[in-house]
Design a protein around this motif. Sequence first.
Motif, mmCIF file in Angstrom:
data_model
loop_
_atom_site.group_PDB
_atom_site.id
_atom_site.type_symbol
_atom_site.label_atom_id
_atom_site.label_comp_id
_atom_site.label_asym_id
_atom_site.label_seq_id
_atom_site.Cartn_x
_atom_site.Cartn_y
_atom_site.Cartn_z
ATOM 1 N N PRO A 30 1.198 8.358 5.655
ATOM 2 C CA PRO A 30 0.406 7.370 4.917
ATOM 3 C C PRO A 30 1.246 6.163 4.513
ATOM 4 C CG PRO A 30 1.020 9.173 3.462
ATOM 5 C CD PRO A 30 1.518 9.553 4.833
ATOM 6 N N TYR A 31 0.594 5.024 4.438
ATOM 7 C CA TYR A 31 1.232 3.827 3.878
ATOM 8 C C TYR A 31 0.173 3.021 3.140
ATOM 9 C CZ TYR A 31 -0.687 0.758 7.564
ATOM 10 O OH TYR A 31 -1.520 0.043 8.389
ATOM 11 N N LEU A 32 0.642 2.180 2.204
ATOM 12 C CA LEU A 32 -0.271 1.423 1.350
ATOM 13 C C LEU A 32 -0.081 -0.076 1.542
ATOM 14 C CD1 LEU A 32 -0.015 3.455 -2.001
ATOM 15 C CD2 LEU A 32 -1.583 3.804 -0.073
ATOM 16 N N THR A 33 -1.179 -0.809 1.396
ATOM 17 C CA THR A 33 -1.178 -2.266 1.391
ATOM 18 C C THR A 33 -1.777 -2.722 0.062
ATOM 19 O OG1 THR A 33 -3.388 -2.458 2.354
ATOM 20 C CG2 THR A 33 -1.543 -2.232 3.899
ATOM 21 N N ASP A 36 -5.035 -1.222 -1.392
ATOM 22 C CA ASP A 36 -5.140 0.214 -1.660
ATOM 23 C C ASP A 36 -4.842 0.535 -3.119
ATOM 24 O OD1 ASP A 36 -5.650 1.004 1.049
ATOM 25 O OD2 ASP A 36 -3.536 0.640 1.497
ATOM 26 N N ASP A 37 -5.609 1.479 -3.674
ATOM 27 C CA ASP A 37 -5.305 1.987 -5.014
ATOM 28 C C ASP A 37 -3.919 2.635 -4.996
ATOM 29 O OD1 ASP A 37 -7.762 1.194 -5.956
ATOM 30 O OD2 ASP A 37 -8.714 3.140 -5.567
ATOM 31 N N PHE A 39 -1.111 1.054 -4.831
ATOM 32 C CA PHE A 39 -0.106 0.224 -4.163
ATOM 33 C C PHE A 39 0.955 -0.277 -5.139
ATOM 34 C CE2 PHE A 39 1.211 -4.169 -3.203
ATOM 35 C CZ PHE A 39 1.853 -3.989 -1.993
ATOM 36 N N PRO A 295 4.976 7.618 0.685
ATOM 37 C CA PRO A 295 4.233 6.673 1.538
ATOM 38 C C PRO A 295 5.023 5.393 1.777
ATOM 39 C CG PRO A 295 2.811 7.578 -0.186
ATOM 40 C CD PRO A 295 4.216 8.004 -0.518
ATOM 41 N N LEU A 297 5.241 1.190 2.590
ATOM 42 C CA LEU A 297 4.689 0.013 1.918
ATOM 43 C C LEU A 297 4.648 -1.126 2.929
ATOM 44 C CD1 LEU A 297 3.981 -0.372 -1.175
ATOM 45 C CD2 LEU A 297 6.115 -1.651 -1.342
#
Length: 507
Positions: A30-33, A36-37, A39, A295, A297
């Motif tokens: 998984p990764y967040l931008t 996304d909640d 982040f 995760p 980023l």
Amino acid sequence: MEKKRGRGGEGEKDAKKRKLLDELGESRLPYLTPKDDGFHQLWKTKYSKLILKNAEMIPKDIHKEVQEAFLTFRKHACFFQDLIRIKGKDFVTPVSRILIGNPGCTYKYLNTRLFTVPWPVEGYEINYTHPKISEACKALIKLNDYLHGDTVLALQEHSLTETKEMEDPPVTDRHRDYATSITGMGSALGDQRPSHVPKNDCTDLKGRTSYNLTLLNYMDPQQMPFLKQEPYYGMGKMAVSWHHDENLVERSTVAVYSYCCEEPDVDNLEKKTWNGRDPAIWHVALKVAWDIKTPGLAIPLRQGDCYFMLDDLNMTHQHCVLAGQKPRFSSTHRVAECSQGTLTYIMGQCNAALENLQTDADLKCPSLKSLDVRDIKRVEDTHNEVEFEWLRQFWFQGKRYRKCTDWWDEPMSALEGKWKQMEVMTSLLLCEFRKEEQMDEQRNEQIGCLLPLLVERQELRQEWLTRCFGLHLPEVPAALANDIGTEVQNTWQTRVWEALQNTTYPR
């Protein structure tokens, strides 16, 4: 030599990469931008040493001059793809680059040494090929000074924040406010200068923030249809793969100014919903090195944004650059570890080695002052270093630096002259080994010192021969081109074995 250490490091990285991919199988991490909640909370807790400074916080004159500098270098065809060497194979980088920095500095990555186009520094006379090139270099040293000031403030602010969080009780619902302080770093830091910084801390800060060069990058993704896909998270096409920046002063910051020639079509993008990051926009992505639990980023980069990788972030984390749709420039400012990478250093090494050469006018021919094993090793080590770390690296890249300046022509000519003298010293040494009056024990020790260095030289010359002729790169001075011919290649081994014929070499 440096090359051998690099191969060991590559093997270790390969093993870690294989293990990570085996653990992943067909799945993706998984990764967040920013959409996304979680982040901002992830950024704060796992990537707090990454600082983004929005373009609006940077003076307009900096933007104007730096962006004009990028376009000037492109107009004058100063960007070149590098030929890098990984695990004994040559690869051409998808990104084109040019190194700008302090006169006489170099920067080595992936077995390729780049030489700075010098920016204007007091005490140095630099002849640029065009007035616009001169202006471009001035703009980059101005940016360099600006980023240095911001970096010092960012490190001081980060230190204060860490201290405050240790003293204050934890607050769980602060991540939205934290996002504001990250993206508004310039104004936030401007009012929070520490009133007193210990002298030792100031010295340490200076050493870790005094950028001595910048590596400029340029890539048009539309001209590079075969970019690699990011393998761990499914982030899309990469302009630069996951890596730690090499050969930097320990815990030094890397500062990056990013500029896209054109912004993506916002109206069209708003009609689309993306899973993960927007592939039309350039991003910098980070992950904790060799970690599958945290995760990743992915942070979008708008025109004129800057980001800072503070302190040890470059050591504990890896980063990559995710390609967008439009052409992009970047200026990546670094504190290069130059203890063995400056012109002053290599000239000093050569001069020290040549002290063992007797060239008085009264002598009919030159001779060696000392046959001590330590002197032999020092001379032949330097002989290899100047040939393979400097001369061949420089001429292998052809005349690219002359697009901007002739600054390196005279120093490289001087180094070639010193190299020729060291060639003479090696020949004199081999002649000494043939003399009957030499004691067997003494000769064995001397040959035992010299032979590994000559074998290494032979192997490296063959490697460079393969690289140059395999890629049809003939721009090498005659002296260096001749010595890699078949006849001279065989001469080194012949000389050594001739010296060994009448002695017993310990095995």
